[in-house]
Design an enzyme around this catalytic site. Structure first.
Site, mmCIF file in Angstrom:
data_model
loop_
_atom_site.group_PDB
_atom_site.id
_atom_site.type_symbol
_atom_site.label_atom_id
_atom_site.label_comp_id
_atom_site.label_asym_id
_atom_site.label_seq_id
_atom_site.Cartn_x
_atom_site.Cartn_y
_atom_site.Cartn_z
ATOM 1 N N GLU A 1 -4.336 1.368 0.272
ATOM 2 C CA GLU A 1 -3.643 2.302 1.166
ATOM 3 C C GLU A 1 -4.061 2.093 2.620
ATOM 4 O O GLU A 1 -3.248 2.264 3.530
ATOM 5 C CB GLU A 1 -3.864 3.747 0.723
ATOM 6 C CG GLU A 1 -3.288 4.061 -0.645
ATOM 7 C CD GLU A 1 -1.834 3.662 -0.818
ATOM 8 O OE1 GLU A 1 -1.046 3.740 0.155
ATOM 9 O OE2 GLU A 1 -1.464 3.250 -1.936
ATOM 10 N N HIS B 1 -2.022 -0.324 4.599
ATOM 11 C CA HIS B 1 -0.763 0.213 5.124
ATOM 12 C C HIS B 1 -0.918 0.827 6.518
ATOM 13 O O HIS B 1 0.079 1.107 7.185
ATOM 14 C CB HIS B 1 -0.158 1.237 4.160
ATOM 15 C CG HIS B 1 0.444 0.618 2.938
ATOM 16 N ND1 HIS B 1 1.469 -0.297 2.994
ATOM 17 C CD2 HIS B 1 0.157 0.796 1.626
ATOM 18 C CE1 HIS B 1 1.800 -0.655 1.765
ATOM 19 N NE2 HIS B 1 1.004 -0.018 0.912
#
Length: 161
Positions: A101, A104
């Site tokens: 994550e 990102h």
């Protein structure tokens, strides 16, 4: 309390953690999120990344493990096993989801650039774990805390060598 935005937070780190409420083992979920946040702090510091909130979520889809909302506004990580809210995934698995994550924050789509950066983060994290290095969670320029080598995550040992 007003919702934090990326413009409100100074310094690369996770600024808030939030576990699911009214769930079994709530205190353990919070401790797991805090441990993950501290472990990725040196990585975030190196790249200047910020996360306003790291939160636990339990999506309906068994395959969904994490989400990064607005490049770090909120990162959501699934800590609990599908169909059994009292069982957690292993720490290393949740940490791997967090690293995914975090990528990102810089790269949106799952393309070659994404996976190259993810591999860099995994290698860096393995090296930090092998050395027993974690962040303090206090601020981006606070010194790192050192953990004993016996806590090195088994999943990352081989990568660090």
């Amino acid at each position: 309390m007003a919702k934090r935005t990326l413009q409100d937070v100074a310094g690369p780190k996770v600024w808030e953690v939030r576990e699911l409420t009214r769930q079994p083992r709530q205190a353990e979920a919070r401790a797991l999120l805090e441990r993950i946040a501290k472990q990725v702090q040196p990585i975030m510091r190196r790249r200047g990344w910020r996360v306003c909130k790291l939160s636990e979520f339990y999506p309906r889809s068994d395959n969904l493990l994490g989400l990064n909302v607005n490049a770090g506004q909120e990162v959501k990580v699934r800590l609990r096993q599908p169909r059994d809210r009292s069982r957690f995934f292993p720490y290393e698995f949740c940490l791997g989801t967090m690293l995914h994550e975090l990528v990102h924050n810089e790269v949106g789509p799952h393309n070659a650039k994404f996976y190259k950066l993810l591999e860099e983060l995994r290698t860096e994290c393995a090296q930090l774990l092998a050395k027993g290095i974690t962040g303090t969670g206090e601020g981006f320029d606070a010194p790192s805390a050192v953990r004993p080598h016996k806590e090195v995550a088994p999943a990352f040992k081989e990568e660090a060598q």
